[in-house]
Write an enzyme that holds these catalytic residues in place. Structure first.
Site, PDB file in Angstrom:
ATOM      1  N   TYR A 137      -0.782  12.078  12.995  1.00 62.08           N
ATOM      2  CA  TYR A 137       0.058  11.063  12.343  1.00 62.08           C
ATOM      3  C   TYR A 137       0.727  10.164  13.362  1.00 62.08           C
ATOM      4  O   TYR A 137       0.629   8.927  13.287  1.00 62.08           O
ATOM      5  CB  TYR A 137       1.085  11.763  11.460  1.00 62.08           C
ATOM      6  CG  TYR A 137       2.164  10.875  10.908  1.00 62.08           C
ATOM      7  CD1 TYR A 137       1.911  10.012   9.858  1.00 62.08           C
ATOM      8  CD2 TYR A 137       3.455  10.914  11.434  1.00 62.08           C
ATOM      9  CE1 TYR A 137       2.909   9.195   9.342  1.00 62.08           C
ATOM     10  CE2 TYR A 137       4.461  10.110  10.930  1.00 62.08           C
ATOM     11  CZ  TYR A 137       4.184   9.254   9.884  1.00 62.08           C
ATOM     12  OH  TYR A 137       5.168   8.451   9.380  1.00 62.08           O
ATOM     13  N   THR A 186       0.831  -1.204   0.000  1.00 61.45           N
ATOM     14  CA  THR A 186       0.000   0.000   0.000  1.00 61.45           C
ATOM     15  C   THR A 186       0.868   1.258   0.000  1.00 61.45           C
ATOM     16  O   THR A 186       2.037   1.235   0.385  1.00 61.45           O
ATOM     17  CB  THR A 186      -0.925   0.024   1.230  1.00 61.45           C
ATOM     18  OG1 THR A 186      -0.130   0.028   2.427  1.00 61.45           O
ATOM     19  CG2 THR A 186      -1.865  -1.169   1.239  1.00 61.45           C
ATOM     20  N   ALA A 213       1.927   3.348  -2.630  1.00 59.81           N
ATOM     21  CA  ALA A 213       3.022   3.394  -3.612  1.00 59.81           C
ATOM     22  C   ALA A 213       2.695   4.361  -4.735  1.00 59.81           C
ATOM     23  O   ALA A 213       2.879   4.069  -5.908  1.00 59.81           O
ATOM     24  CB  ALA A 213       3.305   1.998  -4.156  1.00 59.81           C
ATOM     25  N   SER A 241       6.336   5.122  12.814  1.00 60.65           N
ATOM     26  CA  SER A 241       7.230   6.256  12.607  1.00 60.65           C
ATOM     27  C   SER A 241       8.225   6.297  13.755  1.00 60.65           C
ATOM     28  O   SER A 241       8.257   5.401  14.594  1.00 60.65           O
ATOM     29  CB  SER A 241       6.431   7.560  12.547  1.00 60.65           C
ATOM     30  OG  SER A 241       5.840   7.826  13.801  1.00 60.65           O
ATOM     31  N   ILE A 258       9.129   5.254  -0.463  1.00 61.49           N
ATOM     32  CA  ILE A 258       9.401   3.928   0.091  1.00 61.49           C
ATOM     33  C   ILE A 258       8.546   2.842  -0.558  1.00 61.49           C
ATOM     34  O   ILE A 258       9.043   1.755  -0.893  1.00 61.49           O
ATOM     35  CB  ILE A 258       9.188   3.940   1.621  1.00 61.49           C
ATOM     36  CG1 ILE A 258      10.259   4.803   2.294  1.00 61.49           C
ATOM     37  CG2 ILE A 258       9.228   2.524   2.191  1.00 61.49           C
ATOM     38  CD1 ILE A 258      10.008   5.042   3.775  1.00 61.49           C
ATOM     39  N   GLY A 259       7.252   3.109  -0.731  1.00 57.35           N
ATOM     40  CA  GLY A 259       6.386   2.079  -1.295  1.00 57.35           C
ATOM     41  C   GLY A 259       6.874   1.592  -2.648  1.00 57.35           C
ATOM     42  O   GLY A 259       6.899   0.388  -2.919  1.00 57.35           O
TER      43      GLY A 259
END
Length: 258
Positions: A168, A11, A13, A155, A19-20
């Protein structure tokens, strides 16, 4: 089961620099079939902006290299979206063997800016959607295909304060804390669950000043890269990591936010 046989959903991307996309490239090169998820409207809200057509271009790149990939755009704020992603992967490839829940919503809200609406939306996308995705994946997992894999993303809030990103970090911290409970629940079904903290990744959003500051505080003298994170994810998906579960692993070169 090696990565060569695994069908994996990745997921978040949407952006080819991030990163994805690096995870998709790495595991597709290892031979996995990949369902690439994106949601471009979120990126358009951010300072760094969207990568228009990025997910489709990524799929085309994988196919040109001989890999197998399909793309589905979905708003993970929709509680039905996680199940539909699993169904789409099964329709495309016949099964789902692994989940890489890389997606994240960022809003940049500090305490003074905090709203109930953003808290609810960040929770829905970052936490609720991830748990529902794991639920849908586990419900269809066939132990006869070998070990299943779940890789969550948190994170760096447990290493250092992030006061400007409260929705977040609250929603991502929940994934950190739920990892072990999911792992204990799913290990009897031969599914491992681990969580990755990718550290500060240079994915095109930082200013030169921020880049220099983060690099100076890293013992290795540089930022983490998406390829660094992808290497860890690929290992966690592999047979070599079959006895590793319930862990939160930082791929950050020893970075500290002190």
């Amino acid at each position: 089961m090696t990565n060569r046989q695994r069908v994996t959903i990745v997921t978040g991307a949407s952006r080819r620099i991030a990163i994805g996309a690096a995870v998709v490239r790495r595991i597709a090169a290892d031979g996995a079939a990949v369902l690439v998820h994106s949601w471009e409207p979120h990126d358009r809200e951010q300072e760094w902006g969207a990568d228009p057509g990025g997910a489709e271009a990524l799929v085309a790149e994988v196919r040109r290299a001989g890999g197998r990939a399909e793309h589905v755009a979905a708003d993970l704020a929709d509680p039905g979206a996680p199940r539909r992603l699993v169904e789409a992967a099964r329709d495309a490839f016949g099964a789902v063997d692994a989940i890489v829940a890389n997606h994240a919503r960022s809003s940049g809200q500090a305490l003074e800016d905090l709203t109930a609406a953003e808290l609810d939306l960040s929770y829905a996308v970052n936490t609720r959607a991830t748990l529902l995705l794991v639920q849908a994946f586990a419900a269809q997992h066939d132990p006869a295909r070998g070990g299943g894999r779940v890789v969550l993303f948190t994170s760096g809030q447990y290493h250092g304060a992030m006061p400007g990103e409260l929705p977040y970090i609250a929603s991502k911290a929940a994934l950190h804390e739920v990892t072990r409970s999911l792992a204990v629940h799913l290990m009897p079904r031969n599914i491992t669950v681990n969580c990755v903290n990718p550290g500060p990744n240079d994915t095109g959003y930082a200013t030169e000043e921020v880049r220099a500051d983060v690099a100076a505080r890293n013992p290795g003298g540089r930022w983490s890269t998406p390829a660094d994170t992808a290497a860890l994810v690929a290992w966690l998906l592999s047979d070599a990591a079959a006895w590793v579960t319930g862990q939160t692993i930082a791929s950050d070169g020893g970075w500290s936010s002190r």
